[in-house]
Design a protein around this motif. Structure first.
Motif, PDB file in Angstrom:
ATOM      1  N   ILE A 177       0.972  -1.111   0.099  1.00 23.35           N
ATOM      2  CA  ILE A 177      -0.140   0.030   0.093  1.00 23.35           C
ATOM      3  C   ILE A 177       0.880   1.422   0.033  1.00 23.35           C
TER       4      ILE A 177
ATOM      5  N   ALA B 196      -8.614  -0.868   2.460  1.00 22.49           N
ATOM      6  CA  ALA B 196      -7.807  -1.987   1.631  1.00 22.49           C
ATOM      7  C   ALA B 196      -8.430  -3.203   1.771  1.00 22.49           C
TER       8      ALA B 196
ATOM      9  N   PHE C 122      -8.034   2.498  -2.729  1.00 25.47           N
ATOM     10  CA  PHE C 122      -8.364   2.384  -1.436  1.00 25.47           C
ATOM     11  C   PHE C 122      -9.104   3.675  -0.824  1.00 25.47           C
TER      12      PHE C 122
ATOM     13  N   CYS D 190      -2.577   1.829  -6.560  1.00 28.95           N
ATOM     14  CA  CYS D 190      -3.005   0.527  -5.902  1.00 28.95           C
ATOM     15  C   CYS D 190      -2.832  -0.705  -6.308  1.00 28.95           C
TER      16      CYS D 190
END
Length: 219
Positions: free
Chosen positions: A16, A27, A109, A129
């Motif tokens: 991330i 997430a 996210f 992402c």
């Protein structure tokens, strides 16, 4: 003594981007059980909606501290169950799958109130992402990625070069919204379904479950 394996949640959390860790969002829509081992299917929404203030970092901390058998669609910590949850649980029930054992996330996210709020940032944020999602598909042996909405489906199809149209479902109503299945050269399928925030999949006229089931059966 052999080393203890790093939990799947921790391995994925390392992917991330730092710039997204402290923005409101999620997430992980599944716990450790959903991201460990293997799964033939991966559920991917566009991005978290509504007004929640929990950041990506805080949600990661809460998921790690909670039960390994967790599904955001079945356990509601910050909002009551809604149409999305009921539709997703219907889909997984029709596929005879335990929600806590199915990996689920969002393409992007960060949380916004609506798709329009992503504006010109959609591609940049999705690209940030993507290493997370690509790793989920690779590590878990995913055969079918179920994308909520056309925009998410188009992005994922482009990433996996999945452009061969192999199946579709047209709603049996006046609007006739259509969900599609595309296959890539490596056999992976991307199923772009109507968004469960707008469509109740429990209605037989709009149920995308048979389309997803066919994608799984033919792999």
């Amino acid at each position: 003594m052999p080393e203890t394996p790093t939990p799947a949640i921790d391995r994925l959390a390392a992917l991330i981007p730092d710039e997204l860790m402290d923005v409101p969002g999620h997430a992980f829509y599944s716990g450790e059980d959903g991201f460990a081992g293997g799964s033939r299917i991966y559920l991917l929404a566009e991005n978290p909606g509504s007004d929640g203030t929990e950041t990506v970092r805080q949600q990661l901390r809460n998921v790690k501290a909670g039960p390994s058998a967790y599904s955001a669609y079945a356990t509601h910590t910050w909002k009551p169950a809604g149409r999305i949850d009921r539709s997703v649980l219907h889909l997984l029930h029709q596929l005879s799958l335990d929600p806590t054992e199915v990996p689920a996330s969002c393409l992007i996210f960060g949380r916004t109130r609506g798709e329009s709020d992503l504006a010109g940032n959609f591609r940049r944020l999705a690209d940030l992402c993507w290493p997370f999602h690509e790793t989920v598909v690779s590590d878990l042996g995913v055969d079918v990625v179920v994308c909520f909405g056309k925009k998410t489906g188009a992005y994922v199809r482009d990433r996996f070069n999945a452009h061969e149209h192999v199946d579709q479902f047209v709603e049996r109503n006046n609007r006739g919204w259509t969900s599609h299945t595309h296959r890539g050269r490596d056999g992976l399928k991307v199923v772009s379904v109507t968004h469960p925030s707008r469509v109740d999949w429990r209605n037989p006229a709009t149920d995308v479950s048979p389309l997803v089931a066919r994608a799984l059966e033919s792999n």
